[in-house]
Design an enzyme around this catalytic site. Sequence first.
Site, PDB file in Angstrom:
ATOM      1  N   VAL A 171      -6.586  20.192 -57.883  1.00  0.00           N
ATOM      2  CA  VAL A 171      -5.257  20.027 -58.505  1.00  0.00           C
ATOM      3  C   VAL A 171      -4.113  20.465 -57.592  1.00  0.00           C
ATOM      4  O   VAL A 171      -2.950  20.167 -57.868  1.00  0.00           O
ATOM      5  CB  VAL A 171      -5.151  20.777 -59.853  1.00  0.00           C
ATOM      6  CG1 VAL A 171      -6.115  20.197 -60.874  1.00  0.00           C
ATOM      7  CG2 VAL A 171      -5.363  22.285 -59.679  1.00  0.00           C
ATOM      8  N   TYR A 231      -1.413  36.226 -59.973  1.00  0.00           N
ATOM      9  CA  TYR A 231      -1.825  35.535 -61.201  1.00  0.00           C
ATOM     10  C   TYR A 231      -0.721  35.637 -62.257  1.00  0.00           C
ATOM     11  O   TYR A 231      -0.353  34.656 -62.899  1.00  0.00           O
ATOM     12  CB  TYR A 231      -3.133  36.165 -61.703  1.00  0.00           C
ATOM     13  CG  TYR A 231      -3.779  35.453 -62.866  1.00  0.00           C
ATOM     14  CD1 TYR A 231      -4.736  34.456 -62.660  1.00  0.00           C
ATOM     15  CD2 TYR A 231      -3.446  35.775 -64.176  1.00  0.00           C
ATOM     16  CE1 TYR A 231      -5.341  33.810 -63.723  1.00  0.00           C
ATOM     17  CE2 TYR A 231      -4.037  35.143 -65.255  1.00  0.00           C
ATOM     18  CZ  TYR A 231      -4.995  34.158 -65.030  1.00  0.00           C
ATOM     19  OH  TYR A 231      -5.582  33.524 -66.101  1.00  0.00           O
ATOM     20  N   LYS A 252       1.467  32.547 -63.790  1.00  0.00           N
ATOM     21  CA  LYS A 252       1.421  32.196 -65.223  1.00  0.00           C
ATOM     22  C   LYS A 252       2.802  32.328 -65.877  1.00  0.00           C
ATOM     23  O   LYS A 252       3.141  31.551 -66.766  1.00  0.00           O
ATOM     24  CB  LYS A 252       0.384  33.068 -65.934  1.00  0.00           C
ATOM     25  CG  LYS A 252      -1.064  32.818 -65.475  1.00  0.00           C
ATOM     26  CD  LYS A 252      -1.541  31.388 -65.733  1.00  0.00           C
ATOM     27  CE  LYS A 252      -3.027  31.211 -65.436  1.00  0.00           C
ATOM     28  NZ  LYS A 252      -3.514  29.861 -65.692  1.00  0.00           N
ATOM     29  N   THR A 266     -15.673  33.815 -69.971  1.00  0.00           N
ATOM     30  CA  THR A 266     -15.942  32.620 -69.155  1.00  0.00           C
ATOM     31  C   THR A 266     -16.472  33.093 -67.803  1.00  0.00           C
ATOM     32  O   THR A 266     -16.389  34.280 -67.475  1.00  0.00           O
ATOM     33  CB  THR A 266     -14.652  31.809 -68.893  1.00  0.00           C
ATOM     34  OG1 THR A 266     -13.803  32.591 -68.038  1.00  0.00           O
ATOM     35  CG2 THR A 266     -13.915  31.442 -70.147  1.00  0.00           C
TER      36      THR A 266
END
Length: 254
Positions: free
Chosen positions: A65, A157, A161, A192
């Site tokens: 991506v 991160y 975000k 996850t």
Amino acid sequence: MRRPFEDQVVIVTGAAFGIGRATALAFARDGAKVVVADTADGGGEETVALIRQQGNLARYVHCDVSDSAQVKVLVESTVKTWGRLDIAFNNAGIEGVQAPTGQLPEAIWKRVLDTNLTGPFLCMQHELKQMEKQGSGVIVNNASILGTVGFANASAYTAAKHGLLGLTKAAALEYAPKGIRINAVCPGFIVTPMLERAGLVEDASVRHGLESLHAAKRLGQPEEVAETVLFLCSPKASFIVGHGLLVDGGYVAQ
Ligand SMILES: NC(=O)c1ccc[n+]([C@@H]2O[C@H](COP(=O)([O-])OP(=O)(O)OC[C@H]3O[C@@H](n4cnc5c(N)ncnc54)[C@H](O)[C@@H]3O)[C@@H](O)[C@H]2O)c1
């Protein structure tokens, strides 16, 4: 009986594992034709196989991506195969490494921003071109609770975000008048492979510490995020625009 997303064409990025896989499976269960996009080819093909086992339609496209040319091919091949693009869940993301800001290698900063912020930006650029032609479409970006609050040792991160939520709001304002709804989900800590890699699940005391940050005193499951994404993409959410919906067991409410 007609299923809620019957015949709709959906792209899910980062669908080889985790939240992306759960969301791809949920869309397929509810009738959608799902394009599973990822860089992890084995996991992506496995997601497609799981969907086909349920008797539903899916195909895998290798796509990084953070590379505009690859995202262009993803969207164009989707339209070539299934004629349109109704829904996109821009979910692919990476965790980076845990380090205080002063010690975070610049290369990691760039990689996290490239994947977690520039990635959804590039996805939206190509998705929106197609959705504008159709005069309709729904996009959900996967942000995080760390799009709304800070977290020590996760500055890249957290910055990505926060940026993604801002990007979601700006784009939502631009495209709502054209019949395209854009929103985000903001999950709390979800079990996850990402969390497992970060060493936050296996060790009982570390996991307990993380659980206790959520009012619900547990971690979330990928399926709980998936169902929220489906809701945001459904006509039930027709007046929800530019919103970052928390799926966080009360993490941010405290
Ligand atoms: N797990 C959590 O606690 C949590 C919480 C909030 C938000 N999120 C976000 O949810 C999203 C999914 O995370 P997850 O927990 O399911 O992680 P995961 O690591 O289990 O899955 C992420 C998927 O993205 C893919 N991916 C990574 N870089 C890519 C790239 N450049 N191009 C295409 N695919 C790529 C990976 O191969 C993988 O399949 C991420 O954006 C993450 O930041 C996760």
